[in-house]
Design an enzyme around this catalytic site. Sequence first.
Site, short mmCIF file in Angstrom:
data_model
loop_
_atom_site.label_atom_id
_atom_site.label_comp_id
_atom_site.label_asym_id
_atom_site.label_seq_id
_atom_site.Cartn_x
_atom_site.Cartn_y
_atom_site.Cartn_z
N GLY A 24 -5.51 5.28 -6.90
CA GLY A 24 -4.40 4.06 -7.69
C GLY A 24 -5.19 3.18 -8.84
O GLY A 24 -5.15 2.88 -9.94
N GLY A 38 0.10 8.90 -6.10
CA GLY A 38 -1.06 9.69 -5.10
C GLY A 38 -1.98 7.80 -3.86
O GLY A 38 -1.05 7.97 -4.14
N SER A 39 -3.29 7.91 -3.65
CA SER A 39 -3.64 7.86 -3.02
C SER A 39 -3.63 6.26 -3.61
O SER A 39 -4.17 6.05 -4.99
CB SER A 39 -5.10 8.17 -2.43
OG SER A 39 -5.79 7.83 -3.05
N GLU A 83 2.07 5.10 -8.89
CA GLU A 83 3.81 5.36 -6.88
C GLU A 83 2.37 5.85 -5.89
O GLU A 83 1.67 6.71 -5.59
CB GLU A 83 4.50 6.22 -7.05
CG GLU A 83 5.42 6.03 -8.00
CD GLU A 83 6.83 5.06 -7.63
OE1 GLU A 83 6.33 4.21 -6.84
OE2 GLU A 83 6.78 4.54 -8.62
N CYS A 96 4.75 10.30 0.79
CA CYS A 96 4.73 8.62 0.77
C CYS A 96 5.93 7.68 1.24
O CYS A 96 5.67 6.64 1.67
CB CYS A 96 4.91 8.53 -0.34
SG CYS A 96 6.35 8.67 -1.81
#
Length: 517
Positions: A243, A238-239, A260, A294
């Site tokens: 994170g 995610g963002s 990630e 991403c």
Amino acid sequence: MQDFLTKLGIEENNPGGFCGEWLGTGPQLEVTSPIDGAVIAQVRQVTEEEYEKIAERAHRAFLEWRKVPAPRRGEIVRQIGNKLRETKRELGQLVSLEMGKIVAEGEGEVQEMIDICDFAVGLSRQLYGNTMPSERPDHRMFEQWHPLGVVGVITSFNFPVAVWAWNAALAAVCGDATLWKPSSQVPLCGVAVTKIAAKVCRENGVDPAIFSLVTGKGSTVGERILHDKRVPLISFTGSTQMGFRVAEATGKRLGRTILELGGNNAIVVSPSANMDMVLPAILFGAVGTAGQRCTSTRRIIVHESLRDELVSRLTRAYEGVRIGSPLDDDTLMGPLVTRGAVADLQNAIERLKAEGGEILYGGEPLDGDEYEGGHYVRPCIAAAKNDYSIVQEETFAPILYIIGYGSKDASPQEAVEEIEEAIEIHNDVPQGLSSAIFTDSVREAEYFLSHRGSDCGIANVNIGTSGAEIGGAFGGEKETGGGRESGSDAWKAYMRRQTNTVNWSTELPLAQGIEFS
């Protein structure tokens, strides 16, 4: 359309929790398609009490699953891969309907699941430990890897099925259970995949709770996972902002994380680049999945001698991008996932202009009958400088920044030496996921791949930033999180490491020559 949903077991109203039985009495989640805004189905989210039941069942399932020999665990994963092969078309359509990526990409994502299952089957017979020479006579020293526990897998909307498989397939052969929290924007994919895995488990007499599911709000269910000591590893996609929260909450209990997070991926285009290869690489990287990967290409760092030609050819290519329903075979770019994503793109464009940048093509929302109810935009090309604050951030939309380096009048030798400037620009962002250079110069290519080159977890030569294979470990550095999933030796993150020493002598010597008598 109803036929493929029925084949996947998607009903009008679906419970969003699973632990061998289906649960979900929490708030109703209405799932709409970004294609036209139409309601696909409903999902009933799990309550905190139901989360507790699911997490406990997953833990109990792990205690039994770890006893199963690893090759047998691999056989279960092999069968899951085969079930995915049987439903590849339908599951790919669901990905497109719920998330918005074109069918070719939706089916490609399911193929990633199949591929990682195949990888995990082989891995199930290769969970090797090392043997090391002991300094003490008649001693044997070695290491082995043991199952870790329940792995919490929190996935993003943009890869609603593949990222689960990257984690779950490896975790399963390692002897772990998984507790999956899918994005609330794409919960039907989670329901469909969990039903496939559960069916295989039941056919083999295995507790299907090893593949558990919790659909719910991040502020409730998500927080429970982060603080749950029964979940020793959290794999989060995610963002970067979220994170930080995952790392903080999990770290406070000394749990492990695989993070990630965001990417700000660039392609360096050197004077010797093959432009016929550069164009399709940029187009897929920047426009594929409507810029919502991403690994999407965000920045083009092009030598000034090629800049005008590249922008001209790229603009013509963008003009030919077919935008529309991702369920149509001739569509190249579908919608953004939400109206909020459309607004984020417009805000980025306004910030870019305020900082001195220029829109070279596109960026506007699309309306008209064919776009009615959907979240469509025209992909955007912009002239920018790397130090703009908006360029330093990741905008999860199809906006591509053109940034020049070097001198337009440089000689061929001078142009090669200017690669240092390109790499300095390349690395000067907070993120470090994927990167690429297009060049026919061995010196430039090797420099880019060296310790002085790209600081990303993925670095490519003469291919784009997007579309990683499952055989290599996937992940990045800096604010991308540092985690690794999928291939190579990423399996080690899902196990606990143990060093063992066996003394088969009749003496008891100490290490480092210590005498204690």
